[in-house]
Design an enzyme around this catalytic site. Sequence first.
Site, short mmCIF file in Angstrom:
data_model
loop_
_atom_site.label_atom_id
_atom_site.label_comp_id
_atom_site.label_asym_id
_atom_site.label_seq_id
_atom_site.Cartn_x
_atom_site.Cartn_y
_atom_site.Cartn_z
CD GLU A 33 -2.98 -1.08 2.31
OE1 GLU A 33 -3.31 0.04 2.72
OE2 GLU A 33 -3.46 -2.14 2.75
CE LYS A 47 -14.21 -0.57 8.56
NZ LYS A 47 -12.84 -0.78 9.07
CG HIS A 103 -12.37 2.16 17.37
ND1 HIS A 103 -12.36 1.57 16.12
CD2 HIS A 103 -13.48 2.94 17.40
CE1 HIS A 103 -13.41 1.99 15.43
NE2 HIS A 103 -14.10 2.81 16.19
CE1 TYR A 104 -7.60 0.04 25.48
CE2 TYR A 104 -9.44 0.11 27.00
CZ TYR A 104 -8.18 -0.33 26.67
OH TYR A 104 -7.50 -1.15 27.52
N PRO A 131 -9.42 -1.36 20.65
CG PRO A 131 -7.11 -1.60 20.37
CD PRO A 131 -8.17 -1.52 21.43
CG LEU A 165 -2.04 4.95 18.90
CD1 LEU A 165 -3.28 4.90 19.78
CD2 LEU A 165 -1.02 5.95 19.45
CG HIS A 166 -5.63 2.17 14.43
ND1 HIS A 166 -5.42 1.12 15.31
CD2 HIS A 166 -6.95 2.12 14.09
CE1 HIS A 166 -6.55 0.46 15.49
NE2 HIS A 166 -7.50 1.04 14.77
#
Length: 361
Positions: free
Chosen positions: A183, A201, A262-263, A265, A270-271
Amino acid sequence: KPRTILAAPSLVWTLIGSFIRTANRNVTRTRARDTLIMSEADTEPVPARIAIKRLLNDDPEARSVWALGKDAAGRRAVVQLSKPPFTPDEAASILQGEHLGPILHRNDRFSKHKLLVPPALNSVTAMLICPANDHDVTKYTGQTRHLVRETAALFEAVTRPFVEALPAQQLSWVWNILEKKKEAELILDEADGFTLVPDSKWDRADMVSLHYLAIAKDRSLHSLRELRGEHLPMLLELRERCRAAILRKYGLPASAVRAYVHYLPTFWQLHIHFQAITCPGALGGTCVGKAILFDDVLDNLARDGEYYARAALTYSVGEREPLYAALRAVLPESELPAPKPEAADEVAAVDEKRKRQKAAA
């Protein structure tokens, strides 16, 4: 008799020649079959010739369905089928054409019709995870969920050991992106601390559904639980550069882009999500107990550099997820009930598989 003597060798050679030709044909067929098998195994997976094992989940509101199966090479696959939004041109072509099917309902004012639209105007998007692991299957399986209030002590006792014990190969696709093995052509921005790439997505065409991920390069940062005040400069640079990159390429200002973490995630590196606020079907990923606004994360760290080392965080966890069993081992039944039998069986099977893999290693 001389003719008989000559005929016998002729017959023998004929039989030998026939045998050789048959053997050669068998060898050719075997090689062709082996080449086909190798080509299928070596080829990049595609959502075709998938043998479906079972339906994992469906979401009528998001017009999506998830299924578990195997591809032509026998690799386990998770497939998501979804109907992308209609473009203005598609809508015009459908309404101007002759695609009438059965009438489903009619009264004096309203009617509902089934339209038999040709494939060119009715495409389906397929997201394929292949080869899929146990985590992928669990992630996309419909299941009963429960809220957990995770204190700092509970994180240290259960969640941290759970994350550190996860197989390293689960994040191989992330390292491939960060190392530009995969990518690389999709990278929108990059700095010492992060890489900004489209979420898998998103189809990268529909601006209504724009969705990017800023992935931290520091491999010790599994989630926001590892964030400290010392990371604030990197995070501030990440926010400003990602906003600027999205504005520069797509014309979307910061006020039109939702940034959140998000948590728990989806994957333990980590993103930060950067998503258009118009994104349909985003409710599940931005709901309470899942998403934390990135601006709030920055404010918390600015006030207290140890905030996420001390804070109690609430999240939802599914009964089929292996973390659920680990949490139940220390939490009372009143806080986390026993899972349904089918969910318990599936979690036990995953745990047993992990134990066998660990023993083999």
